[in-house]
Write a protein that holds these residues in place. Structure first.
Motif, PDB file in Angstrom:
ATOM      1  N   LEU A 281      -7.140  -5.579   4.356  1.00 56.59           N
ATOM      2  CA  LEU A 281      -7.318  -4.897   3.074  1.00 56.59           C
ATOM      3  C   LEU A 281      -8.797  -4.751   2.707  1.00 56.59           C
ATOM      4  N   LYS A 282      -9.167  -3.539   2.266  1.00 53.69           N
ATOM      5  CA  LYS A 282     -10.546  -3.271   1.852  1.00 53.69           C
ATOM      6  C   LYS A 282     -10.668  -2.982   0.357  1.00 53.69           C
ATOM      7  N   GLU A 283      -9.605  -2.466  -0.266  1.00 49.90           N
ATOM      8  CA  GLU A 283      -9.630  -2.168  -1.696  1.00 49.90           C
ATOM      9  C   GLU A 283      -8.384  -2.734  -2.370  1.00 49.90           C
ATOM     10  N   LEU A 284      -8.600  -3.495  -3.449  1.00 49.64           N
ATOM     11  CA  LEU A 284      -7.482  -4.036  -4.221  1.00 49.64           C
ATOM     12  C   LEU A 284      -7.705  -3.713  -5.694  1.00 49.64           C
TER      13      LEU A 284
ATOM     14  N   ARG B  22      -1.964  -4.050   8.421  1.00 50.55           N
ATOM     15  CA  ARG B  22      -2.803  -2.868   8.634  1.00 50.55           C
ATOM     16  C   ARG B  22      -3.232  -2.211   7.305  1.00 50.55           C
ATOM     17  N   LEU B  23      -2.722  -2.695   6.187  1.00 52.80           N
ATOM     18  CA  LEU B  23      -3.011  -2.075   4.892  1.00 52.80           C
ATOM     19  C   LEU B  23      -4.498  -2.204   4.543  1.00 52.80           C
ATOM     20  N   VAL B  24      -5.103  -1.062   4.141  1.00 48.08           N
ATOM     21  CA  VAL B  24      -6.515  -1.072   3.751  1.00 48.08           C
ATOM     22  C   VAL B  24      -6.692  -0.815   2.255  1.00 48.08           C
ATOM     23  N   SER B  25      -5.685  -0.232   1.588  1.00 48.35           N
ATOM     24  CA  SER B  25      -5.798   0.061   0.159  1.00 48.35           C
ATOM     25  C   SER B  25      -4.491  -0.276  -0.543  1.00 48.35           C
ATOM     26  N   LEU B  26      -4.596  -1.131  -1.587  1.00 47.92           N
ATOM     27  CA  LEU B  26      -3.427  -1.525  -2.377  1.00 47.92           C
ATOM     28  C   LEU B  26      -3.737  -1.318  -3.853  1.00 47.92           C
ATOM     29  N   ASN B  27      -2.911  -0.512  -4.527  1.00 43.86           N
ATOM     30  CA  ASN B  27      -3.120  -0.212  -5.948  1.00 43.86           C
ATOM     31  C   ASN B  27      -1.974  -0.798  -6.769  1.00 43.86           C
ATOM     32  N   LEU B  28      -2.293  -1.835  -7.556  1.00 43.31           N
ATOM     33  CA  LEU B  28      -1.323  -2.496  -8.431  1.00 43.31           C
ATOM     34  C   LEU B  28      -1.720  -2.335  -9.899  1.00 43.31           C
ATOM     35  N   ALA B  29      -2.473  -1.293 -10.207  1.00 38.77           N
ATOM     36  CA  ALA B  29      -2.966  -1.089 -11.567  1.00 38.77           C
ATOM     37  C   ALA B  29      -1.829  -0.723 -12.524  1.00 38.77           C
TER      38      ALA B  29
ATOM     39  N   THR C 125       8.198  -1.399   6.785  1.00 40.90           N
ATOM     40  CA  THR C 125       7.101  -0.420   6.927  1.00 40.90           C
ATOM     41  C   THR C 125       5.816  -1.151   7.316  1.00 40.90           C
ATOM     42  N   PRO C 126       5.763  -1.733   8.491  1.00 36.93           N
ATOM     43  CA  PRO C 126       4.625  -2.584   8.880  1.00 36.93           C
ATOM     44  C   PRO C 126       3.338  -1.822   9.196  1.00 36.93           C
ATOM     45  N   TYR C 127       3.433  -0.475   9.318  1.00 36.78           N
ATOM     46  CA  TYR C 127       2.240   0.279   9.706  1.00 36.78           C
ATOM     47  C   TYR C 127       1.492   0.886   8.511  1.00 36.78           C
ATOM     48  N   LEU C 128       1.891   0.570   7.315  1.00 35.63           N
ATOM     49  CA  LEU C 128       1.245   1.141   6.122  1.00 35.63           C
ATOM     50  C   LEU C 128      -0.250   0.836   6.093  1.00 35.63           C
ATOM     51  N   THR C 129      -1.013   1.874   5.729  1.00 38.43           N
ATOM     52  CA  THR C 129      -2.453   1.688   5.499  1.00 38.43           C
ATOM     53  C   THR C 129      -2.793   1.861   4.018  1.00 38.43           C
ATOM     54  N   HIS C 130      -1.973   2.626   3.269  1.00 34.43           N
ATOM     55  CA  HIS C 130      -2.209   2.862   1.844  1.00 34.43           C
ATOM     56  C   HIS C 130      -0.897   2.684   1.081  1.00 34.43           C
ATOM     57  N   LEU C 131      -0.933   1.867   0.026  1.00 36.77           N
ATOM     58  CA  LEU C 131       0.256   1.595  -0.772  1.00 36.77           C
ATOM     59  C   LEU C 131      -0.090   1.693  -2.251  1.00 36.77           C
ATOM     60  N   ASN C 132       0.600   2.578  -2.969  1.00 32.76           N
ATOM     61  CA  ASN C 132       0.353   2.794  -4.397  1.00 32.76           C
ATOM     62  C   ASN C 132       1.548   2.288  -5.202  1.00 32.76           C
TER      63      ASN C 132
END
Length: 454
Positions: A127-130, A102-109, A76-83
């Motif tokens: 990535l802009k938000e981690l 291309r991912l801009v938001s990654l949530n590992l909380a 899935t190389p085109y992901l922009t948001h991953l939760n």
């Protein structure tokens, strides 16, 4: 713009693909128009291999992935948001995200991650938000963030960090907000925040910092908002805060007993200062801030006597709004600081104090032998003791030995700038109520065992 163009191309591709290529994993729900896939709460142990390559947003929260292997998202190389919230993730292996450029938001909380390794986030160049909140992170290895040059927000709240080493955040060239709240931080290396030239907001509240990390903070030339609340600091000394662009400073819910009038002398742009819910009984006018609009003293045991008059006059002259109320004396209790008249801020005359002392001694002699003796109001030579504020100071008086005979209820004892050289055992008899002791600039070179006993 490049993400928008890519999304348009992918939408066109999605509409032109044959129907069989759009197969959605059985446990997931897919939206072909929005290019989103949600596989929430399905007890998955791996990323489903049949997710469409053109997917932009993937939600995998509440699963059981545990370990993110290398190339986990290669399909899935085109992901922009991953939760990936609440997935019981223990470790992110090197190269797990390497294809997600291309991912801009990654949530590992809300996972179980304890160490951030050097290559954990390799490949996340956009990535802009981690979000790493609510993990068990206790170590950040050097170079963990070197690939995140476009990151704006890094959230590390509710972890187990005790110490931030030098250069821990190297590579965050566009960081705006760093959140380190709710850890166990008690020490920051001098270069802990080196290289964060764009950082404008820093959250360090709810940690274990006992002293303001002046040397570390001085390097943050662009920070405008700093939250240090809920840390067990008792004193802020001269030039503690030196941050040229700081406008909002939160020092509330700490244990501050005293604040030097020069503590903020190098914070010229400060407009909001929150000192609420500390243990301040009075406060001197603050040197440095020229644009201060509000000073919050709510929840402090402010004693509104003559010692508060300079602060009132300073606030009126500078247009500073004082928030909070008087805690005493009784006739001014709960009177708002903003409205209390300077003429009402009075101290008792020497004759009145002597009368009170005589009455206390009379009460003491007439009370039963088991009654607690009244407070001694004597003060050592060349010292100044304020019974009402429970402060005593012998600052800069050339003492070579620690003076004795301070009032028994003294809570703040200021002995700075003397010449003690040596502190013998039992240097502070009768000082059991002291919670804030200042011995800076005393040329001390030896402290005997038991010097602070009692």
């Amino acid at each position: 713009m490049r993400f928008l163009a890519a999304a348009i191309v992918l939408l066109v591709l999605a509409q032109s693909l044959p129907a069989e290529a759009g197969k959605c994993p059985k446990v997931c729900s897919c939206d072909g128009a929005k290019l989103t896939v949600a596989c929430v709460g399905k007890n998955l142990t791996m990323v489903p291999p049949t997710i469409e390559e053109i997917t932009l947003k993937l939600d995998l929260k509440n699963n059981n992935l545990q370990v993110l292997l290398r190339g986990a998202f290669v399909l899935t190389p085109y992901l922009t948001h991953l939760n990936l919230q609440r997935c019981n993730i223990i470790r992110v292996k090197e190269g797990a995200f390497r294809t997600l450029g291309r991912l801009v938001s990654l949530n590992l909380a809300f996972n179980q991650i304890d160490i951030l390794y050097q290559e954990s986030f390799d490949g996340l160049s956009s990535l802009k938000e981690l979000h790493l909140d609510h993990n068990r992170i206790e170590e950040i290895q050097p170079g963990a963030f070197t690939q995140l040059g476009f990151l704006n927000l890094l959230a590390l709240t509710h972890n187990q960090l005790v110490y931030i080493p030098n250069m821990a955040f190297q590579g965050l060239l566009n960081i705006k907000w760093l959140r380190l709240s709710h850890n166990s931080l008690n020490n920051l290396a001098p270069e802990a925040f080196a290289g964060l030239f764009t950082l404008s907001r820093l959250s360090l509240d709810n940690n274990e910092l006992q002293f303001f990390p002046t040397q570390t903070m001085t390097r943050l030339g662009e920070v405008k908002r700093l939250d240090m609340s809920h840390n067990p600091m008792t004193y802020l000394g001269e030039e503690s805060v030196s941050m040229a662009k700081l406008t909002h400073l939160y020092l509330n819910h700490m244990s501050l007993q005293d604040l030097s009038d020069q503590a903020l002398s190098h914070v010229p742009l400060l407009s909001h200062l929150d000192l609420s819910h500390n243990q301040l009984r009075n406060l001197e006018p603050l040197s440095g801030p020229k644009k201060l609009g509000s000073l919050n003293l709510t929840g402090n045991p402010i004693y509104c006597n003559c010692y508060m008059r300079p602060l009132k006059q300073w606030a009126r002259a500078g247009g500073v709004k004082l928030l909070g109320a008087c805690a005493g004396p009784p006739h001014l209790s709960d009177e708002p600081l903003q409205t209390v008249a300077p003429l009402n801020l009075r101290c008792r005359s020497r004759a009145e104090r002597l009368t009170d002392e005589f009455e206390e001694e009379s009460d003491s002699t007439s009370s039963p032998p088991t009654a607690k003796p009244k407070q001694n109001s004597k003060c050592p030579a060349n010292c100044d003791c304020d019974i009402e504020s429970q402060h005593a100071t012998c600052e800069g008086q050339g003492h070579t030995k620690v003076p004795r005979g301070f009032p028994a209820k003294t809570q703040l004892l200021d002995l700075r700038s003397n010449h003690f050289h040596y502190l013998p055992a039992n240097s502070f008899p009768g000082s059991s109520q002291v919670v804030s002791l200042h011995l800076d600039l005393c040329k001390i070179h030896e402290i005997e065992s038991g010097a602070f006993r009692g």
